[in-house]
Design a protein around this motif. Structure first.
Motif, PDB file in Angstrom:
ATOM      1  N   GLU A  53       0.873  -1.165   0.000  1.00 30.89           N
ATOM      2  CA  GLU A  53       0.000   0.000   0.000  1.00 30.89           C
ATOM      3  C   GLU A  53       0.914   1.219   0.000  1.00 30.89           C
ATOM      4  N   VAL A  54       0.748   2.079  -0.995  1.00 35.02           N
ATOM      5  CA  VAL A  54       1.672   3.191  -1.189  1.00 35.02           C
ATOM      6  C   VAL A  54       0.987   4.516  -0.856  1.00 35.02           C
ATOM      7  N   THR A  55       1.681   5.352  -0.099  1.00 32.10           N
ATOM      8  CA  THR A  55       1.205   6.713   0.166  1.00 32.10           C
ATOM      9  C   THR A  55       2.240   7.693  -0.381  1.00 32.10           C
ATOM     10  N   VAL A  56       1.734   8.787  -0.918  1.00 38.11           N
ATOM     11  CA  VAL A  56       2.595   9.809  -1.510  1.00 38.11           C
ATOM     12  C   VAL A  56       2.240  11.154  -0.884  1.00 38.11           C
ATOM     13  N   GLN A  57       3.247  11.865  -0.415  1.00 32.71           N
ATOM     14  CA  GLN A  57       3.066  13.222   0.095  1.00 32.71           C
ATOM     15  C   GLN A  57       3.849  14.169  -0.811  1.00 32.71           C
ATOM     16  N   VAL A  58       3.212  15.278  -1.172  1.00 29.01           N
ATOM     17  CA  VAL A  58       3.812  16.240  -2.098  1.00 29.01           C
ATOM     18  C   VAL A  58       3.875  17.606  -1.438  1.00 29.01           C
ATOM     19  N   LYS A  59       5.025  18.250  -1.558  1.00 33.97           N
ATOM     20  CA  LYS A  59       5.195  19.631  -1.115  1.00 33.97           C
ATOM     21  C   LYS A  59       5.878  20.389  -2.241  1.00 33.97           C
ATOM     22  N   LEU A  60       5.475  21.627  -2.417  1.00 36.22           N
ATOM     23  CA  LEU A  60       6.050  22.467  -3.461  1.00 36.22           C
ATOM     24  C   LEU A  60       6.636  23.732  -2.857  1.00 36.22           C
ATOM     25  N   ASP A  61       7.695  24.211  -3.463  1.00 39.05           N
ATOM     26  CA  ASP A  61       8.329  25.446  -3.018  1.00 39.05           C
ATOM     27  C   ASP A  61       8.858  26.162  -4.252  1.00 39.05           C
ATOM     28  N   ALA A  62       8.813  27.478  -4.224  1.00 40.01           N
ATOM     29  CA  ALA A  62       9.339  28.270  -5.335  1.00 40.01           C
ATOM     30  C   ALA A  62       9.927  29.556  -4.785  1.00 40.01           C
ATOM     31  N   ASN A  69      14.480  37.420 -13.826  1.00 38.00           N
ATOM     32  CA  ASN A  69      13.330  36.591 -14.162  1.00 38.00           C
ATOM     33  C   ASN A  69      13.597  35.092 -14.001  1.00 38.00           C
ATOM     34  N   GLN A  70      14.502  34.725 -13.113  1.00 36.69           N
ATOM     35  CA  GLN A  70      14.806  33.309 -12.884  1.00 36.69           C
ATOM     36  C   GLN A  70      14.207  32.864 -11.557  1.00 36.69           C
ATOM     37  N   TYR A  71      13.605  31.683 -11.591  1.00 39.52           N
ATOM     38  CA  TYR A  71      12.934  31.131 -10.417  1.00 39.52           C
ATOM     39  C   TYR A  71      13.278  29.655 -10.292  1.00 39.52           C
ATOM     40  N   GLU A  72      13.423  29.217  -9.049  1.00 34.93           N
ATOM     41  CA  GLU A  72      13.641  27.797  -8.782  1.00 34.93           C
ATOM     42  C   GLU A  72      12.362  27.229  -8.183  1.00 34.93           C
ATOM     43  N   VAL A  73      11.901  26.125  -8.743  1.00 31.18           N
ATOM     44  CA  VAL A  73      10.717  25.431  -8.258  1.00 31.18           C
ATOM     45  C   VAL A  73      11.174  24.054  -7.792  1.00 31.18           C
ATOM     46  N   VAL A  74      10.813  23.701  -6.542  1.00 31.26           N
ATOM     47  CA  VAL A  74      11.237  22.429  -5.965  1.00 31.26           C
ATOM     48  C   VAL A  74      10.010  21.595  -5.631  1.00 31.26           C
ATOM     49  N   MET A  75      10.006  20.364  -6.114  1.00 30.17           N
ATOM     50  CA  MET A  75       8.959  19.394  -5.789  1.00 30.17           C
ATOM     51  C   MET A  75       9.561  18.409  -4.801  1.00 30.17           C
ATOM     52  N   LYS A  76       8.936  18.292  -3.622  1.00 27.12           N
ATOM     53  CA  LYS A  76       9.414  17.369  -2.591  1.00 27.12           C
ATOM     54  C   LYS A  76       8.387  16.256  -2.460  1.00 27.12           C
ATOM     55  N   ILE A 117       1.901  25.824 -10.101  1.00 29.98           N
ATOM     56  CA  ILE A 117       0.989  24.969 -10.873  1.00 29.98           C
ATOM     57  C   ILE A 117       1.636  24.571 -12.198  1.00 29.98           C
ATOM     58  N   GLU A 118       1.960  25.553 -13.021  1.00 28.88           N
ATOM     59  CA  GLU A 118       2.459  25.251 -14.368  1.00 28.88           C
ATOM     60  C   GLU A 118       3.877  24.688 -14.370  1.00 28.88           C
ATOM     61  N   CYS A 119       4.756  25.246 -13.577  1.00 27.42           N
ATOM     62  CA  CYS A 119       6.139  24.754 -13.558  1.00 27.42           C
ATOM     63  C   CYS A 119       6.218  23.306 -13.068  1.00 27.42           C
ATOM     64  N   PRO A 120       5.539  22.941 -11.975  1.00 24.50           N
ATOM     65  CA  PRO A 120       5.568  21.525 -11.579  1.00 24.50           C
ATOM     66  C   PRO A 120       4.978  20.595 -12.642  1.00 24.50           C
ATOM     67  N   ARG A 121       3.981  21.063 -13.387  1.00 33.33           N
ATOM     68  CA  ARG A 121       3.432  20.229 -14.475  1.00 33.33           C
ATOM     69  C   ARG A 121       4.501  19.893 -15.497  1.00 33.33           C
ATOM     70  N   LEU A 122       5.388  20.835 -15.763  1.00 33.41           N
ATOM     71  CA  LEU A 122       6.454  20.593 -16.726  1.00 33.41           C
ATOM     72  C   LEU A 122       7.520  19.643 -16.180  1.00 33.41           C
ATOM     73  N   LEU A 123       7.770  19.711 -14.882  1.00 37.13           N
ATOM     74  CA  LEU A 123       8.782  18.858 -14.261  1.00 37.13           C
ATOM     75  C   LEU A 123       8.280  17.434 -13.999  1.00 37.13           C
ATOM     76  N   PHE A 124       6.979  17.290 -13.823  1.00 35.84           N
ATOM     77  CA  PHE A 124       6.396  16.031 -13.355  1.00 35.84           C
ATOM     78  C   PHE A 124       6.768  14.796 -14.186  1.00 35.84           C
ATOM     79  N   PRO A 125       6.717  14.823 -15.512  1.00 34.35           N
ATOM     80  CA  PRO A 125       7.053  13.596 -16.253  1.00 34.35           C
ATOM     81  C   PRO A 125       8.479  13.096 -15.977  1.00 34.35           C
ATOM     82  N   PHE A 126       9.401  14.011 -15.769  1.00 41.01           N
ATOM     83  CA  PHE A 126      10.778  13.631 -15.487  1.00 41.01           C
ATOM     84  C   PHE A 126      10.899  13.024 -14.095  1.00 41.01           C
TER      85      PHE A 126
END
Length: 173
Positions: A53-62, A69-76, A117-126
């Motif tokens: 049984e798998v549980t996933v917790q997601v946190k985002l930071d930017a 105009n540079q930003y870092e987006v982190v998916m944890k 929202i949009e930046c994590p969508r782009l990172l998600f497949p990787f």
């Protein structure tokens, strides 16, 4: 092509003609900031019928980076697999996956939701591929992470912050 050597829209000309400048985005880098995978099942030598049984917790930071105009987006993500019934941990995977984005032509009031929202969508497949490879290489069937609704996560976070502010105002009164 603009004078500065990029194909960025000329915002001054757009303002004169009444056109809105177009949003331009580029991914400058993607990388794993932190990664931990623990195969607990192999360490404990769990026996018998195992139903994971798998549980996933997601946190985002930017946050803004030093460049224009540079930003870092982190998916944890924290992915925990436990055996149904015994609640024995099978594996634990924790990863921080980051992307550096250059974003131009976006109004300031739209920047926060765009980054979360949009930046994590782009990172998600990787990130999904990395998680699948790590679980497979760790001795388990590849774990194919379900698609994450980043819009819903953003709305939940905003609702949580509003509720916290109401609690704080009530406590202060």
């Amino acid at each position: 092509m603009a004078e500065n050597g990029t194909d960025a829209p000329n915002t001054e000309a757009a303002a004169q003609t009444g056109d809105k400048p177009q949003v331009r985005q580029r991914i400058l880098a993607q990388y794993i900031r932190d990664l931990s995978f623990e195969n607990v099942m192999a360490q404990k030598s769990l026996q018998g019928e195992i139903q994971p049984e798998v549980t996933v917790q997601v946190k985002l930071d930017a946050h803004r980076r030093g460049g224009d105009n540079q930003y870092e987006v982190v998916m944890k993500l924290s992915v925990t697999s436990k055996s149904k019934g015994t609640e024995e941990t099978l594996f634990l995977l924790e990863i921080e996956y980051a992307g550096v984005f250059m974003i131009e032509g976006l109004p300031e009031e739209q920047l926060h939701p765009y980054l979360l929202i949009e930046c994590p969508r782009l990172l998600f497949p990787f990130l999904r591929r990395i998680i699948s490879d790590i679980t497979r290489d760790g001795g388990f069937p590849p774990f194919n992470l379900e698609t994450i609704d980043f819009l819903a996560l953003y709305r939940q976070e905003i609702a949580r912050r509003v509720a916290d502010q109401k609690k704080q105002k009530t406590a202060d009164a």
